[in-house]
Design a protein around this motif. Structure first.
Motif, PDB file in Angstrom:
ATOM      1  N   ARG A  52      15.925  14.943 -12.073  1.00 34.80           N
ATOM      2  CA  ARG A  52      14.522  15.149 -12.451  1.00 34.80           C
ATOM      3  C   ARG A  52      13.854  13.837 -12.855  1.00 34.80           C
ATOM      4  N   ILE A  53      14.586  13.028 -13.603  1.00 34.39           N
ATOM      5  CA  ILE A  53      14.021  11.745 -14.039  1.00 34.39           C
ATOM      6  C   ILE A  53      13.760  10.841 -12.839  1.00 34.39           C
ATOM      7  N   ILE A  54      14.692  10.824 -11.886  1.00 33.63           N
ATOM      8  CA  ILE A  54      14.521   9.993 -10.691  1.00 33.63           C
ATOM      9  C   ILE A  54      13.300  10.441  -9.895  1.00 33.63           C
ATOM     10  N   ILE A  55      13.127  11.741  -9.747  1.00 34.01           N
ATOM     11  CA  ILE A  55      11.969  12.260  -9.006  1.00 34.01           C
ATOM     12  C   ILE A  55      10.669  11.878  -9.701  1.00 34.01           C
ATOM     13  N   VAL A  56      10.661  11.989 -11.033  1.00 34.13           N
ATOM     14  CA  VAL A  56       9.463  11.618 -11.802  1.00 34.13           C
ATOM     15  C   VAL A  56       9.137  10.139 -11.602  1.00 34.13           C
ATOM     16  N   PHE A  57      10.156   9.293 -11.704  1.00 35.83           N
ATOM     17  CA  PHE A  57       9.928   7.861 -11.534  1.00 35.83           C
ATOM     18  C   PHE A  57       9.511   7.527 -10.098  1.00 35.83           C
ATOM     19  N   MET A  58      10.059   8.248  -9.129  1.00 35.03           N
ATOM     20  CA  MET A  58       9.695   7.987  -7.740  1.00 35.03           C
ATOM     21  C   MET A  58       8.201   8.211  -7.526  1.00 35.03           C
ATOM     22  N   PHE A  59       7.684   9.327  -8.026  1.00 31.19           N
ATOM     23  CA  PHE A  59       6.253   9.598  -7.891  1.00 31.19           C
ATOM     24  C   PHE A  59       5.426   8.628  -8.739  1.00 31.19           C
ATOM     25  N   PHE A  60       5.962   8.274  -9.899  1.00 35.27           N
ATOM     26  CA  PHE A  60       5.239   7.345 -10.769  1.00 35.27           C
ATOM     27  C   PHE A  60       5.064   5.985 -10.099  1.00 35.27           C
ATOM     28  N   TRP A  61       6.140   5.465  -9.488  1.00 35.61           N
ATOM     29  CA  TRP A  61       6.043   4.155  -8.841  1.00 35.61           C
ATOM     30  C   TRP A  61       5.202   4.217  -7.574  1.00 35.61           C
ATOM     31  N   MET A  62       5.190   5.371  -6.905  1.00 29.49           N
ATOM     32  CA  MET A  62       4.307   5.515  -5.743  1.00 29.49           C
ATOM     33  C   MET A  62       2.840   5.474  -6.173  1.00 29.49           C
ATOM     34  N   ILE A  63       2.537   6.138  -7.271  1.00 28.02           N
ATOM     35  CA  ILE A  63       1.166   6.082  -7.805  1.00 28.02           C
ATOM     36  C   ILE A  63       0.844   4.664  -8.266  1.00 28.02           C
ATOM     37  N   HIS A  64       1.837   4.023  -8.867  1.00 26.33           N
ATOM     38  CA  HIS A  64       1.669   2.643  -9.318  1.00 26.33           C
ATOM     39  C   HIS A  64       1.340   1.714  -8.151  1.00 26.33           C
ATOM     40  N   GLY A  65       1.814   2.056  -6.955  1.00 29.82           N
ATOM     41  CA  GLY A  65       1.600   1.197  -5.793  1.00 29.82           C
ATOM     42  C   GLY A  65       0.276   1.406  -5.083  1.00 29.82           C
ATOM     43  N   ILE A  66      -0.495   2.398  -5.485  1.00 32.46           N
ATOM     44  CA  ILE A  66      -1.775   2.676  -4.816  1.00 32.46           C
ATOM     45  C   ILE A  66      -2.720   1.471  -4.835  1.00 32.46           C
ATOM     46  N   PRO A  67      -2.820   0.719  -5.941  1.00 29.64           N
ATOM     47  CA  PRO A  67      -3.700  -0.465  -5.918  1.00 29.64           C
ATOM     48  C   PRO A  67      -3.346  -1.471  -4.827  1.00 29.64           C
ATOM     49  N   TYR A  68      -2.080  -1.523  -4.402  1.00 32.63           N
ATOM     50  CA  TYR A  68      -1.709  -2.423  -3.310  1.00 32.63           C
ATOM     51  C   TYR A  68      -2.383  -1.987  -2.012  1.00 32.63           C
ATOM     52  N   LEU A  69      -2.534  -0.682  -1.824  1.00 33.64           N
ATOM     53  CA  LEU A  69      -3.214  -0.170  -0.637  1.00 33.64           C
ATOM     54  C   LEU A  69      -4.715  -0.430  -0.696  1.00 33.64           C
ATOM     55  N   ILE A  70      -5.228  -0.596  -1.900  1.00 30.41           N
ATOM     56  CA  ILE A  70      -6.672  -0.782  -2.073  1.00 30.41           C
ATOM     57  C   ILE A  70      -7.062  -2.258  -2.053  1.00 30.41           C
ATOM     58  N   PHE A  71      -6.344  -3.064  -2.829  1.00 32.52           N
ATOM     59  CA  PHE A  71      -6.779  -4.440  -3.071  1.00 32.52           C
ATOM     60  C   PHE A  71      -6.198  -5.472  -2.110  1.00 32.52           C
ATOM     61  N   TYR A  72      -5.097  -5.153  -1.432  1.00 31.47           N
ATOM     62  CA  TYR A  72      -4.525  -6.138  -0.508  1.00 31.47           C
ATOM     63  C   TYR A  72      -5.266  -6.080   0.823  1.00 31.47           C
ATOM     64  N   ASN A  73      -5.758  -7.246   1.242  1.00 33.09           N
ATOM     65  CA  ASN A  73      -6.547  -7.344   2.469  1.00 33.09           C
ATOM     66  C   ASN A  73      -6.278  -8.674   3.154  1.00 33.09           C
ATOM     67  N   HIS A  74      -6.819  -8.811   4.355  1.00 31.18           N
ATOM     68  CA  HIS A  74      -6.749 -10.079   5.067  1.00 31.18           C
ATOM     69  C   HIS A  74      -7.803 -11.040   4.519  1.00 31.18           C
ATOM     70  N   VAL A  75      -7.374 -12.256   4.262  1.00 27.89           N
ATOM     71  CA  VAL A  75      -8.278 -13.299   3.777  1.00 27.89           C
ATOM     72  C   VAL A  75      -8.103 -14.524   4.661  1.00 27.89           C
ATOM     73  N   LYS A  76      -9.214 -15.139   5.056  1.00 25.31           N
ATOM     74  CA  LYS A  76      -9.148 -16.330   5.895  1.00 25.31           C
ATOM     75  C   LYS A  76      -8.831 -17.560   5.063  1.00 25.31           C
TER      76      LYS A  76
END
Length: 212
Positions: free
Chosen positions: A58-82
């Motif tokens: 149960r703890i592993i499952i909770v942490f798995m979802f927690f770290w996935m939510i934690h990673g959402i800003p990477y999907l938002i803020f990481y972009n291509h920059v010249k």
């Protein structure tokens, strides 16, 4: 060679999302394994009850979802920059605050100082418990199993220390702007960085092999 982070925006975002999720989940599992071994070797039955496979799942499952939510800003803020004066693209955070978070919280703390500290403390406590297990009324088979498991955990702790701590030190130096003005020092830090990154990834490779 082709750097897909420069070609595909999806890969640019998804790569960092997956990396941080898997890295943090891996460190979490190792920390929890060390804590679990401490609970298993505790003197008090109250703490021993936390050494439970269902609770662990149960703890592993909770942490798995927690770290996935934690990673959402990477999907938002990481972009291509010249790059300046160039048409070449590179993948980085376009949000300065999040870039600072990635540098000092994710790299140095969550995947560096914190797991080393947690595994070191609980590894030492588990070792202390095992050293005093001979004075307790414990079946011989259970006593030997506890000793073997504690040795395995301590080996992981030592391996983590020698592979992760150099990574922390080199990154701390690299982020110190006061010493990165000298090009010779920068070159030395880059060389050291290449070596410690290999050690850093070797840690995950060895851990994966030990699980198999």
């Amino acid at each position: 060679s082709i750097d897909w982070t420069q070609i595909s925006l999806f890969y640019c975002k998804f790569r960092y999302f997956i990396f941080q999720t898997c890295a943090l989940l891996s460190f979490t599992c190792i920390c929890l394994a060390t804590i679990d071994q401490y609970f298993a070797t505790c003197f008090r039955p109250y703490w021993q009850q936390f050494c439970n496979i269902k609770l662990s799942h149960r703890i592993i499952i909770v942490f798995m979802f927690f770290w996935m939510i934690h990673g959402i800003p990477y999907l938002i803020f990481y972009n291509h920059v010249k790059l300046p004066n160039s048409e070449m693209l590179f993948c980085t955070s376009t949000n300065e605050i999040f870039l600072q978070y990635h540098t000092y919280i994710f790299l140095l703390t969550l995947t560096g100082i914190l797991p080393v500290f947690i595994t070191g403390i609980f590894g030492f406590l588990a070792y202390y418990n095992v050293r005093h297990i001979a004075y307790r009324t414990v079946p011989l088979v259970r006593r030997e199993l506890d000793k073997q498991m504690t040795v395995m955990v301590l080996v992981q702790v030592v391996l983590k220390f020698f592979t992760i701590v150099p990574f922390i030190i080199v990154n701390t130096l690299a982020f110190n702007t006061s010493i990165t003005q000298d090009p010779i020092i920068v070159a030395r830090i880059q060389l050291a960085g290449s070596v410690v990154v290999c050690l850093y990834y070797a840690f995950f490779a060895v851990m994966n092999k030990s699980i198999e």
